[in-house]
Motif scaffolding. Structure first.
Motif, PDB file in Angstrom:
ATOM      1  N   GLN A 250       1.707  -7.733 -11.292  1.00 25.44           N
ATOM      2  CA  GLN A 250       2.682  -7.752 -12.402  1.00 25.44           C
ATOM      3  C   GLN A 250       1.969  -8.184 -13.674  1.00 25.44           C
ATOM      4  O   GLN A 250       1.256  -9.178 -13.662  1.00 25.44           O
ATOM      5  N   ASN A 251       2.181  -7.479 -14.744  1.00 21.01           N
ATOM      6  CA  ASN A 251       1.599  -7.832 -16.040  1.00 21.01           C
ATOM      7  C   ASN A 251       0.099  -8.117 -15.948  1.00 21.01           C
ATOM      8  O   ASN A 251      -0.386  -9.120 -16.456  1.00 21.01           O
TER       9      ASN A 251
ATOM     10  N   ALA B  17       3.768  -3.492  -9.718  1.00 25.88           N
ATOM     11  CA  ALA B  17       3.622  -2.500 -10.784  1.00 25.88           C
ATOM     12  C   ALA B  17       2.626  -1.414 -10.383  1.00 25.88           C
ATOM     13  O   ALA B  17       2.678  -0.294 -10.898  1.00 25.88           O
ATOM     14  N   MET B  18       1.732  -1.757  -9.459  1.00 27.94           N
ATOM     15  CA  MET B  18       0.753  -0.757  -9.028  1.00 27.94           C
ATOM     16  C   MET B  18       0.271  -1.041  -7.611  1.00 27.94           C
ATOM     17  O   MET B  18       0.230  -2.198  -7.188  1.00 27.94           O
TER      18      MET B  18
ATOM     19  N   LEU C 234      12.868   1.077  -4.160  1.00 32.48           N
ATOM     20  CA  LEU C 234      11.895   2.061  -4.635  1.00 32.48           C
ATOM     21  C   LEU C 234      11.836   2.070  -6.159  1.00 32.48           C
ATOM     22  O   LEU C 234      12.853   1.915  -6.832  1.00 32.48           O
ATOM     23  N   ARG C 235      10.631   2.230  -6.688  1.00 30.36           N
ATOM     24  CA  ARG C 235      10.472   2.340  -8.145  1.00 30.36           C
ATOM     25  C   ARG C 235      10.320   3.824  -8.473  1.00 30.36           C
ATOM     26  O   ARG C 235       9.315   4.443  -8.166  1.00 30.36           O
TER      27      ARG C 235
ATOM     28  N   LYS D 246       0.845  -1.196   0.000  1.00 27.78           N
ATOM     29  CA  LYS D 246       0.000   0.000   0.000  1.00 27.78           C
ATOM     30  C   LYS D 246       0.871   1.232   0.000  1.00 27.78           C
ATOM     31  O   LYS D 246       1.734   1.364   0.857  1.00 27.78           O
ATOM     32  N   THR D 247       0.726   2.076  -0.977  1.00 28.65           N
ATOM     33  CA  THR D 247       1.318   3.416  -0.940  1.00 28.65           C
ATOM     34  C   THR D 247       0.709   4.241  -2.055  1.00 28.65           C
ATOM     35  O   THR D 247       0.679   3.796  -3.204  1.00 28.65           O
ATOM     36  N   ILE D 248       0.209   5.426  -1.718  1.00 31.94           N
ATOM     37  CA  ILE D 248      -0.337   6.245  -2.803  1.00 31.94           C
ATOM     38  C   ILE D 248       0.785   6.731  -3.706  1.00 31.94           C
ATOM     39  O   ILE D 248       0.554   7.079  -4.848  1.00 31.94           O
TER      40      ILE D 248
END
Ligand code: F6P
Length: 358
Positions: A320-321, A147-148, A336-337, A137-139
């Motif tokens: 992912q995908n 990926a999200m 971190l992305r 969880k992170t906005i």
């Protein structure tokens, strides 16, 4: 007696957490498991144990509600990490207390919904013998291992709406409107929100900016007859010759924030233009989740229960995908992305004449 599992939400809240909790409760019911929701993050694990039953009835109708029905905190006894890469260890007595409460309540596994810091704590609990499943969880959407994350889309929708509103008042007054948004290390919210809301300048932590370059970009707009401008500034942005701006909060800790007003003043000084700054702050974390976040939250919650059933402890749900999968928690933390500065998104923004102030 039904086997029991626990769930808690930890760290900063975001839209979509209640969708996760509802997903957990309904998927658990299907597997004949009982769910205890521990209150206020990990703190609910402390003696005497603070929890409520999460079932079909108690989670009914919570999907559209922002926040988390079981509370959260980014402080307290279990803070395993403060800031990127800055680890702290949770005290052995605290972990022993949590283990005792879980044992007394017959909780066989714990779902931890949280960000990077909470996953660091989750890993420590797992290593001490508590069966843990992580839900990311992170906005800010800045975890490399997924990926999200839910909450991001809702935050971007709030930024887009704010820019739409600033657009009309900016044109009326022929002003430069600056919008400061969240994003400590990664500029995803600023980039996505700025693109969707038609910003002319987007400042992100990954691309240090130059005030003179911002002035030039605004003058180029002037030359083309544009009478107003919209500037989005991620809170972690910084000039190439300076550092990020922090402000103290009530605990004595520091939080990112304040760069928007500085950018507004520098633009006014360099261009003579009238500028106004709006700091969107926690409006980005509140309110109803978007459709996407409700769906993603539900998928993550259901997946977490399936992972308990398959005894995939020490793993974190990952997207992912377009598939909901899982990765080891150990691989997920401290990575971190960031926005790729030469990536397609940044290039697209440049192609529609958005300046990054560089
Ligand atoms: O990590 C999420 C986040 O919303 C950041 O974008 C922001 O800097 C921070 O949390 C704010 O924390 P707090 O809610 O403690 O003010």
């Amino acid at each position: 007696m039904k086997p029991r599992v626990g769930v808690l939400t930890s760290g900063g809240d975001c839209p979509g957490l209640n969708a996760v909790l509802r997903g957990v409760a309904l998927a658990a019911e299907k597997l004949n498991l009982e769910v205890l929701g521990f209150l206020d993050g990990f703190e609910g694990l402390l003696p005497p144990g603070n929890f409520i039953l999460l079932d079909r009835r108690s989670t009914s109708g919570i999907m559209p509600r922002g926040g988390t029905m079981i509370g959260t905190t980014n402080r307290g006894h279990f803070v395993g990490k403060i800031g990127a890469g800055d680890k702290a260890i949770v005290a052995a007595e605290v972990i022993a207390d949590a283990k005792r409460i879980l044992r007394e309540q017959r909780v066989e596994a714990l779902i931890i919904v949280g960000g990077d810091g909470s996953m660091t704590t989750a890993l420590q609990l797992q290593e001490s013998g508590i069966n843990c499943i992580g839900v990311p969880k992170t906005i800010d959407n800045d975890l490399e291992a997924t990926a999200m994350t839910f909450g991001f889309d809702s935050a971007v929708a709030t930024v887009t709406d704010a820019l739409d509103r600033l657009h009309t008042t900016a044109t009326s007054h022929k002003r430069v409107m600056i919008l400061e948004v969240m994003g400590r290390h990664a500029g995803w919210i600023a980039l996505h929100g700025g693109l969707a809301g038609g910003a002319h300048i987007i400042l992100i932590p990954e691309i240090p900016f130059d005030y003179d370059k911002i002035g030039e970009a605004l003058r180029r707009r002037d030359a083309r007859g544009s009478i107003y401008s919209l500037v989005v500034v991620a809170e972690g942005s910084r000039p190439s010759d300076g550092s990020a701006v922090m402000r103290p909060v009530e605990t004595g800790e520091f939080r990112f924030g304040g760069i928007g007003n500085i950018v507004a003043a520098e633009i006014a000084a360099r261009t003579g233009k009238e500028t106004r700054c709006t700091v969107l702050g926690h409006l980005q974390r509140g309110g109803a989740p978007t459709t996407l976040d409700r769906i993603l939250g539900t998928r993550f919650g259901v997946q977490a229960v399936k992972m308990i059933h398959k005894r995939q402890f020490g793993s974190m749900v990952s997207y992912q995908n377009y598939q909901v999968r899982h990765v080891p928690i150990a691989d997920a933390i401290n990575r971190l992305r960031l926005v790729p500065v030469d990536g397609e998104m940044v290039q697209t923004a440049r192609d529609v004449e958005i300046s990054f102030g560089d």
